[in-house]
Design an enzyme around this catalytic site. Structure first.
Site, short mmCIF file in Angstrom:
data_model
loop_
_atom_site.label_atom_id
_atom_site.label_comp_id
_atom_site.label_asym_id
_atom_site.label_seq_id
_atom_site.Cartn_x
_atom_site.Cartn_y
_atom_site.Cartn_z
N ASP A 106 -3.21 59.88 -19.98
CA ASP A 106 -3.06 60.61 -18.72
C ASP A 106 -1.73 61.35 -18.71
O ASP A 106 -0.79 60.98 -19.41
CB ASP A 106 -3.08 59.63 -17.53
N1 URA Z 1 -5.77 53.93 -19.18
C1 URA Z 1 -5.35 54.73 -18.18
O1 URA Z 1 -5.62 54.45 -17.03
N2 URA Z 1 -4.60 55.79 -18.49
C2 URA Z 1 -4.24 56.12 -19.75
O2 URA Z 1 -3.55 57.11 -19.97
C3 URA Z 1 -4.70 55.29 -20.79
C4 URA Z 1 -5.47 54.21 -20.47
#
Ligand code: URA
Length: 243
Positions: A106
């Site tokens: 993310d």
């Molecule tokens: N899980 C999430 O919620 N975000 C990420 O970036 C990776 C795994």
């Protein structure tokens, strides 16, 4: 390996464009196996030909593998009209190699991101059948409990119907804000945030530490990168998981 055009071989290393290679050939600046190249269209096996460009060995590598310490605020994409991407963190010559991130973090997640132009390896690492584990450090709001660990270990179906396989939750510190290590065997959209929110412990901070056998190099500051070592490449190619 199959033969390829000289301009393609040299341009694939990112330093020179095909047009520049043509000019270098005209200038007599390219030697292949000790002989001056006459045309950028000549074909060679890139793995065996000894190519010198302007007096320097080309150092051909078929694929490139980059470990990046992704900072928050940067997108795990190759291009995006709306913001900075992880490719913008690499020098210009790397941006011409066709690298792409293996899986996504993310925008606000930090940590280990592998970039490569080896499509087959990327496919293998992301394939649910290969079960490549990923380990994250998470800081959450609220007190993590054994019940949360049990819920992760059992797998859970979220309110929106998303089925999450069993996962690891190891509490490092429990308090008003808690810290934990999370191990995922799959990679669904916002998975950790959604699983922890489902347990009533929203994520405040998330960082990926490990992907299969690949561990984030502690000497890399946020935004820094390095090439994988030969040993690391062998480990990820041969599919070893976390020991
Ligand atoms: N899980 C999430 O919620 N975000 C990420 O970036 C990776 C795994």
């Amino acid at each position: 390996m199959a033969k390829e055009r000289l301009d393609k071989i040299i341009a694939s290393m990112g330093r020179y464009s095909r047009r520049e290679v043509k000019q270098l050939v005209k200038d007599g600046q390219i030697l292949v196996d000790g002989k001056t190249a006459r045309s950028a269209e000549e074909k060679y096996d890139p793995e065996t030909a000894e190519i010198l460009v302007a007096g320097q060995t080309l150092g051909y590598r078929r694929y490139t593998y980059v470990m990046l310490h992704k900072p928050a605020g940067v997108l795990s994409a190759t291009e995006d009209g709306r913001g900075e991407t992880v490719l913008d963190l690499l020098p210009a010559e790397y941006r011409k190699m066709g690298l792409f991130p293996v899986g996504r973090l993310d925008k606000d997640t930090e940590g280990l991101l592998l970039l490569t132009n080896d499509g087959e390896l990327a496919h293998d690492l992301l394939s649910p059948k290969k079960h490549v584990d990923k380990v994250y450090y998470a800081r959450v709001s609220g007190t993590l409990t054994q019940e949360d660990c049990d819920a992760f270990a059992a797998g859970m179906t979220l309110d929106d119907g998303l089925v999450c396989r069993e996962a690891g939750l190891e509490i490092l510190r429990a308090g008003e804000e808690s810290e934990a290590l999370v191990t995922l065997h799959e990679g669904k959209f916002h998975q950790i945030k959604r699983m922890l929110a489902f347990c009533g412990k929203p994520v405040l901070y998330l960082k990926r530490l490990q992907m299969g056998p690949l561990i984030l190099d502690k000497t890399l500051a946020k935004g820094e990168f390095r090439l994988l070592s030969g040993e690391e490449i062998a480990q990820i190619i041969h599919g070893q998981n976390i020991q």
